[in-house]
Structure formats: C-alpha cells, structure tokens
Design a protein around this motif. Structure first.
Motif, PDB file in Angstrom:
ATOM      1  N   SER A  82       0.818  -1.211   0.000  1.00  0.00           N
ATOM      2  CA  SER A  82       0.000   0.000   0.000  1.00  0.00           C
ATOM      3  C   SER A  82       0.854   1.265   0.000  1.00  0.00           C
ATOM      4  O   SER A  82       0.510   2.258  -0.648  1.00  0.00           O
ATOM      5  N   PHE A  88      -4.133   5.049  -3.030  1.00  0.00           N
ATOM      6  CA  PHE A  88      -4.639   4.167  -1.973  1.00  0.00           C
ATOM      7  C   PHE A  88      -6.025   4.635  -1.573  1.00  0.00           C
ATOM      8  O   PHE A  88      -6.283   5.835  -1.458  1.00  0.00           O
ATOM      9  N   THR A  99      -3.977   9.702  -1.663  1.00  0.00           N
ATOM     10  CA  THR A  99      -4.794   8.832  -0.819  1.00  0.00           C
ATOM     11  C   THR A  99      -6.230   9.344  -0.844  1.00  0.00           C
ATOM     12  O   THR A  99      -6.490  10.468  -0.431  1.00  0.00           O
TER      13      THR A  99
END
Length: 505
Positions: free
Chosen positions: A418, A424, A447
C-alpha cells in the motif's frame, strides 16, 4: 488491454449473476430456518452502468501529489542529547492487531523518553480474533529499530538477568507491585511522571499493561511528538523477507505483461519482475484496503443484502460477542447509511472506483484479510475490475509459506504494498486506514478518503443515474485525495502528522 473485446457489457452482467450463483452454492450458510444466505448485487442499475463504462481513465487520476508546502521534519538540532544513565526499564504489553500495536510501540518509545527509561522491546499479545503469535522480531527489523533510535532512547532486546523474572506469566499469576494497570486512556506525560517514575526509583522496572492508546496526543513537548513520528515513519521497518516479497509484488503489479502462474506454466516468481534489462515502462496501480470481516459486518448492524438469513446470522453473532451492547443496533439501516456508519461492501467499492474514473484495465491490488461472504461477496468487484490482484494471485504458495496463517505478517505485507502504490483507498475507517492515511500524508502520496456520509446517502437513492452518481462523488471528493489536513485537538498524530511532525516551507 481489454480482456473481453468481443463481449457486450450486457453479457458481462449476466456473467456476474452466474458467478454469484456459483459462489453462493459453495459459500452459503443456513439459518435455523434452513434458508440459505444468498448474496446478490444491491445496486443493479449502477452496476450495469459501471460494466458499460468506456475504457480510458481520467489522466489526472494517476498524477502524483504536487508540492503542498509541507515537508517532514522530525530530526531537529535542538533535541536534547541522551542522558548517560537511565532510571530503569519500561516494559509494555500490547494487544490489538498490527496497526494498533504499531501505535502502541510509538507511544512506548515516547513514554520511555519522558521518564528517561530504557525500553524493552515491546511484547505483542496474541489477538483473540486473529490468533497470531508473531512477536516484534518476527514483524519488524529489531536491529534497525534500535539503531534508528540510538540518539533518542535506549532500547534493549531483553532484560538483564537480575530482572529476568519480569515476564507476562509473572504478571498474569498475581497482583504485582511493579505492574501498572491503571494508566488512563490518553494519559498525560505528567501522569507517567507521577505514577510510574516512583516504581522505577523503587524497583528499577515498571511493566505497563494494558497500554493501547495510553498516551495523550495533546499538551506534549514538540520533541516527544516528533519522536513518535520518527518511530512510526522511520524506525519501524518490516523484516527483510516481508520487504523482499513486497518489492516483488509491487514489481509484478507495475509490469503490464506479467501473468500469474495460472496463465503461464513456469514463472520465476522472485526473478521474473526484477530484470534490469526489461524495457517495459512501469505501470501504475491502486490499492483497495477492504475490511469486511464478520466482526465488522455484525457490529455495524447494517443490512448487506444477504436477506433474512444473513440478518439473523449477524444478529446472533452480535448477541454472542457483544451481548447486545451495540449502539448501532438501535438505528435502522437507512439511518446508519445516511450517517456514513455502514462499511462499504466490495460491490460498492467497485462502483465508487469506477465512478472516480478507474477503468477495467486498472491494476488493482486488494489488501484484505477474510471477506465475510467469500468470493460471492467479491464477485461484483472482480467483474468491474477484472485485473484485480491479491497476495494469492501474485505470489506462489512457496513465497507465502513464511506468512501463511499469520495475520500480522499478512497485514504487514499489505501495508508495504500500500505504501508503494500510486493511489490508496480504504473501504472504511479503522486502524489500517488511519495508519496508512498518516504515513502517506507524511510522504505526500495520493490517498482517497471516502466521504462515508455522502456515499451512504447516494446508495440509498435507488433511482440515481450513473451520471449523477459520478458527478456527486467527484464534487464530494475534490479535497479528499491526499491534501494536507492539520491535526486538531484529540486527533491522532499517526493519522494527522502535520503540523507536529511536518514543517511548512
């Protein structure tokens, strides 16, 4: 590359129902009334549109974060030097999963610094859910940990002989004067000075248990806050066999020509992707962290489309584990979803990613443990993203032998992959989500943070069109893709490292 160039999307939808039917035949369970739990797609109209979406992703999806004017700053010259002698030894016993223990380790280092004590490598309790007996040295590079902190805190692998009696078994057998069991949640530095320092003075050792979430995020010296981040983002490095396997998985995900051993008769798993003479441009990939285990599904008290049998099964489980002490069970499914309190299912995450613009050629890595409902629950997501991979599809059984059945090592591998992804996204808040949001913020990596309340309300609207769904999601996530958010009082420094551990430049 389109894996199904000659199939119409409508056919794909039929394939989806067939896959669900087959999966249900092998994974369904029965209730007391012998009614099988049948998992069906809950958002058919949106799912059909997602399967019919054109190829070609939005170009800005994969763009790295621009410089936001913040940079890590945890090694400052004004930090005081390490005293010649410490006041004794600190032991901590940490429960929870990998990421809860990770935060506990950071806090333990900070407490040792506050008390001028020597920290013994923390003891990791066996989690009653995951049943993983992995120790600190099984997960983290202990020599790197000690060396990275040598100028901040003294750390030892084990106690000297004169304190060898101070073990978990010793404290479990009776009440002991050297054990601290009353540390309040988010205790202040002063609490430790007033309550633990006397034990160090009298006995030379103090064992703190329980210790999870036992240090405040507020009203601490800047050096302590920076030290916590230094532990989290620099000192805690996974053992070599985890990083080596993680590098191999990342390399395979980035190689557009890689195929699993199911598609090729012979594959040098560790060597096939690291050839320095390869001329293929590395591809991009996203990681979806999907926590959808039975515990979460039951505790949420939400309806996940498994019919009466599933509702009954989850209600029984909820009563067995929590004896009715579940706040969410007081609300209807609609109320919970409108407040963003229901974890997103694999199907809903597939729709979410598709609406953001990820097409069916996207390399998607599924970071997950056991998904409640098995393949039947995942099948809709897999149909929307046929190039989805996970640990099992990317690594051979021989490569996975050292981590098989070890939840903490499996989570460590997912964490490592990750951290090396281009994008992500997590299906629901939790320790893994919080840890990676903080770490990727520290490294300025993209993210996506789902707006759970907005998403819940959108999925409640059964007549919403695909275009409106896309537009609403896009507008609701403009500033939820990795932008720096400053930590507020009581918020975790491990999720919001700025401004404590990042400098505005």
């Amino acid at each position: 590359m389109n894996l199904y160039p000659n199939l119409k999307r409508g056919v794909l939808l039929s394939v989806l129902f067939f896959v669900v039917l087959l999966s249900n035949a092998s994974t369904s369970t029965s209730s007391s009334s012998s009614e099988a739990i049948t998992i069906k797609p809950r958002h058919l109209s949106l799912l059909k549109s997602a399967l019919q979406r054109p190829s070609g992703e939005q170009s800005d999806l994969w763009k790295p974060m621009t410089d936001q004017g913040w940079s890590p700053c945890i090694d400052l010259e004004d930090s005081p030097s390490l005293p010649d002698k410490t006041k004794g030894y600190i032991q901590v016993f940490l429960d929870g999963g990998l990421n809860q223990q990770r935060m506990g380790i950071c806090d333990a280092v900070a407490v040792a610094k506050i008390l001028n004590a020597t920290l013994v490598i923390p003891f990791l309790e066996i989690n009653p859910v995951w049943q993983d007996s992995s120790s600190f040295v099984d997960i983290f590079d202990v020599d790197h940990f000690i060396d990275a902190l040598k100028d901040d805190v003294r750390v030892v692998k084990e106690l000297p002989g004169e304190y060898s009696w101070s073990t978990r078994e010793y404290y479990a057998a009776a009440v002991r004067e050297t054990r601290v069991k009353t540390a309040p949640v988010h205790a202040s530095a002063q609490w430790y000075i007033e309550n633990v320092s006397p034990l160090l003075h009298s006995y030379g050792i103090a064992a703190i248990s329980p210790f999870s979430h036992r240090l405040s995020f507020d009203h601490l010296p800047g050096e302590i806050q920076r030290l916590r981040c230094k532990v989290n983002f620099q000192a805690l490095r996974f053992v070599p066999h985890i990083t080596s396997l993680g590098d191999a998985l990342v390399s395979r995900l980035r190689n557009p020509l890689w195929r699993s051993d199911k598609e090729r008769k012979s594959v040098d798993h560790l060597g096939d992707m690291t050839n320095p003479n390869s001329r293929h441009e590395p591809g991009k990939f996203a990681v979806l962290h999907l926590r959808f285990d039975k515990d979460m599904a039951a505790h949420s008290a939400c309806d996940f489309g498994g019919g009466k049998a599933e509702k009954l099964a989850l209600a029984k489980y909820r009563q067995m584990i929590w004896q009715g002490r579940v706040l969410n069970s007081q609300f209807t499914d609609e109320e919970l979803r409108s407040q963003g309190r229901c974890p997103l299912t694999p199907e809903e995450m597939g729709l979410l990613l598709a609406a953001f613009g990820f097409d069916n050629n996207t390399r998607l890595y599924l970071a997950s443990h056991k998904v409640y409902g098995g393949e039947a629950r995942i099948s809709a997501l897999r149909q929307v993203f046929p190039r989805m991979e996970d640990k099992r599809s990317l690594a051979s059984s021989e490569e996975r032998a050292r981590i098989k059945g070890k939840a903490s090592l499996l989570a460590a591998l997912d964490y490592y992959v990750s951290m090396h992804s281009d994008v992500f996204i997590s299906a629901s808040p939790g320790n893994m989500h919080n840890a990676l949001v903080g770490h990727r913020t520290f490294e300025n990596l993209k993210t996506i943070r789902p707006n759970m309340a907005l998403i819940g309300q959108l999925f409640l609207n059964k007549s919403i069109t695909w275009v409106d769904f896309q537009q609403a999601l896009g507008e609701g996530h403009v500033n939820r893709q990795g932008q720096i958010r400053l930590r507020k009082p009581k918020q975790s420094i491990y999720t919001y490292p700025a401004p404590d551990c990042m400098c505005h430049v």
